[in-house]
Design a protein around this motif. Structure first.
Motif, mmCIF file in Angstrom:
data_model
loop_
_atom_site.group_PDB
_atom_site.id
_atom_site.type_symbol
_atom_site.label_atom_id
_atom_site.label_comp_id
_atom_site.label_asym_id
_atom_site.label_seq_id
_atom_site.Cartn_x
_atom_site.Cartn_y
_atom_site.Cartn_z
ATOM 1 N N TRP A 8 0.845 -1.195 0.000
ATOM 2 C CA TRP A 8 0.000 0.000 0.000
ATOM 3 C C TRP A 8 0.882 1.247 0.000
ATOM 4 C CZ3 TRP A 8 -2.324 1.520 5.378
ATOM 5 C CH2 TRP A 8 -2.900 2.802 5.312
ATOM 6 N N HIS B 139 1.075 4.457 1.154
ATOM 7 C CA HIS B 139 0.430 5.293 2.159
ATOM 8 C C HIS B 139 0.897 6.734 1.973
ATOM 9 C CE1 HIS B 139 -0.545 5.794 6.752
ATOM 10 N NE2 HIS B 139 -1.310 6.518 5.975
ATOM 11 N N MET C 209 -1.868 -0.591 -4.287
ATOM 12 C CA MET C 209 -2.878 0.453 -4.132
ATOM 13 C C MET C 209 -2.249 1.684 -3.494
ATOM 14 S SD MET C 209 -5.158 -0.472 -0.757
ATOM 15 C CE MET C 209 -5.273 1.272 -0.292
ATOM 16 N N ASN D 12 -3.564 5.572 -1.527
ATOM 17 C CA ASN D 12 -4.630 6.490 -1.161
ATOM 18 C C ASN D 12 -4.203 7.897 -1.562
ATOM 19 O OD1 ASN D 12 -2.747 6.221 1.236
ATOM 20 N ND2 ASN D 12 -3.991 7.960 1.940
ATOM 21 N N ILE E 142 -8.898 6.428 -3.776
ATOM 22 C CA ILE E 142 -7.961 5.304 -3.719
ATOM 23 C C ILE E 142 -7.795 4.762 -5.131
ATOM 24 C CG2 ILE E 142 -7.736 2.870 -3.024
ATOM 25 C CD1 ILE E 142 -8.909 3.686 -0.324
ATOM 26 N N LEU F 147 -9.177 2.875 7.104
ATOM 27 C CA LEU F 147 -9.121 1.817 6.094
ATOM 28 C C LEU F 147 -9.004 0.476 6.810
ATOM 29 C CD1 LEU F 147 -6.635 3.445 3.542
ATOM 30 C CD2 LEU F 147 -9.139 3.622 3.614
#
Length: 520
Positions: A47, A49, A251, A253, A491, A511
């Motif tokens: 992720w 972040h 992914m 955000n 996202i 999340l």
């Protein structure tokens, strides 16, 4: 389960969605997979972040960036469902006495903490008393101001006795931090090695680089699908987006605001958007004589064209607002409006306050953790120059901003955002009460203190909401802060990420990776 014998202080999520038309919530653009799929266990999700985690103690942290990680490590006694109704989590049920002075929680049996211990009422008592203790430095300490005592008649029963009815108490336990249950005696290690009862356990953290979480197979609500999560801390938006496109990240955000439409048009990526993610506001240090003068605060408010600032810094990814309350919160004051830009009026107010053009020098501290705050400051500085103010911008790392502004309160002006504080007591008590855990601006208005305290003991929802609307009116009229806008959440994910529709917590900020999985 017996529900509280009082009116619920917050609106339901379905009502919020029905009346919010900017984007709607949880809009998922996904490349072609619409049929139900069977989740696959295993895999490591990386992720990107957008922020840097700080103190990992869930009681002490005041940053949503850290809470997003910690929410996967911890569970609370109660939480909220998709309709924003308080429901049990580590508690199996709860009861509230008719007079609102006694809360009885029945705990789930056999809940395991990550250290191998089993949840008991003593853990709840320890966690609540630790959060309430001023020595802990908890941001949500005031949730327990009306608690007279906590009893543990047996291992699975907790009784909280109040000194007076406290209408938002349950909802506050369902929000970040206050209701989290830690193993008794674990406070000393929580800041560096958090231990909870959530779906993932903490493995390690390289400060400023990444946090690693691993599936907790004994999680009471069933093990997560993912084996591991690596939260790479990448504050530069373009670097995050590049990592997503190259496959280095699964992914991210906070898609760069100016590139949301571009990413939505990429058939190889999924985009999740919702409104709102957070509200942003301009802050003054009320400890300084300069900003104890309402004329000066109003002058800075009048310098800003809020809609132009939204377009320039956020590329329109949000909506301007005069109130920090959720768009359809029953406590929202719909009568207040933002001041329009009037440079001449701003100059006149400053001169009246003893600051003729060219005489006032102001330092505006912003954090590079939010690039759009830097862009906002640069735009505001130009308007300030037109109003005869010499504004210097200091760009701080997230850690330096927290140290200088949040902790030491060493600033003149700054800008910050708070993430969808849907519960009005947490919003108005924490941010504008003189003892509030989020009142880093040193605001001290006795009338606001009295209103916020009266609202806590007011069970009737209409009467309580009227008190919150009066607080909003005072914040606006006195320009205690300048409320700017609500920002959209976004996202971006690669096509192999599944379960995205379960990722965003009903509060719009946290999340939860419990049901997220990787297709391959």
């Amino acid at each position: 389960m017996i529900r509280p014998n009082m009116e619920r202080p917050t609106m339901k999520r379905r009502e919020f969605l029905a009346t919010t038309t900017a984007l709607g919530a949880l809009t998922l653009v996904t490349p072609g997979r619409l049929l139900a799929e069977t989740p696959v266990a295993g895999g490591t999700l990386v992720w990107g972040h957008s922020e840097t985690t700080q103190n990992l103690d869930m009681h002490q942290t005041g940053t949503a960036s850290t809470s997003r990680v910690l929410q996967n490590i911890h569970n609370a006694l109660v939480t909220v469902n998709s309709d924003m109704e308080v429901v049990p989590q580590l508690a199996e049920s709860y009861e509230v006495s008719d007079d609102g002075l006694e809360y009885t929680f029945r705990l789930r049996a056999g809940v395991m903490f990550h250290d191998g211990s089993t949840l008991t009422s003593e853990d709840v008592k320890y966690s609540f008393e630790r959060c309430a203790d001023p020595e802990t430095g908890a941001t949500n300490f005031e949730v327990f101001n009306d608690v007279a005592g906590i009893e543990t008649p047996d291992e699975l029963t907790v009784i909280v006795r109040m000194t007076r009815p406290n209408a938002p108490f349950l909802a506050r336990l369902a929000e970040n931090g206050a209701g989290v249950v830690m193993p008794a005696g674990s406070g000393d290690i929580q800041g560096t090695t958090p231990v909870g009862a959530g779906p993932f356990r903490f493995i390690r953290r390289e400060f400023g680089n990444e946090v690693v979480l691993e599936r907790f197979d004994d999680y009471w609500d069933g093990p997560a699908h993912l084996e591991r999560i690596i939260a790479r801390e990448i504050t530069e938006p373009t670097v995050r987006l590049t990592g997503l496109r190259t496959g280095e990240l699964h992914m991210i955000n906070d898609i760069p605001a100016e590139r949301v439409a571009e990413v939505e048009g990429d058939a190889s990526l999924q985009v999740l958007t919702w409104f709102p993610l957070n509200f942003d506001f301009l802050n003054f240090n009320h400890d300084l004589e300069l900003f104890q003068d309402a004329r000066v605060r109003r002058a800075f408010d009048l310098m800003i064209d809020k809609e132009m600032l939204l377009q320039g810094a956020l590329w329109g990814q949000g909506e301007t607002t005069a109130s920090a309350s959720f768009p359809n919160d029953a406590a929202r004051n719909t009568d207040i409006t933002q001041r329009g830009q009037d440079i001449a009026a701003a100059r006149a107010l400053l001169s009246e306050a003893g600051h003729p053009p060219g005489s006032l020098n102001v330092v505006f501290k912003v954090t590079t953790n939010y690039p759009y705050h830097v862009e906002s400051a640069q735009i505001i500085a130009e308007w300030a120059r037109e109003a005869g103010v010499n504004m210097t911008i200091e760009q701080l790392t997230w850690a330096d901003w927290l140290s200088q502004v949040w902790v030491d309160r060493d600033f003149q002006m700054t800008m910050m955002n708070f993430f969808t504080i849907w519960e009005p007591d947490r919003l108005y008590f924490s941010l504008w009460h003189s003892t509030g855990g989020f009142n880093y601006r040193n605001i001290n208005v006795p009338e606001i203190d009295a209103l916020a305290e009266e609202a806590r003991g007011t069970i009737d929802a209409d009467a309580r909401n009227a008190l919150y609307r009066r607080i909003q009116d005072m914040v606006s009229e006195e320009a205690l802060d300048v409320i700017l806008w609500f920002r959209n959440g976004s996202i971006g994910a690669r096509s192999e990420v599944a379960g995205l529709d379960t990722l965003v917590h009903p509060n719009g900020s946290n999340l939860n990776f419990h049901k997220v999985w990787l297709r391959s």
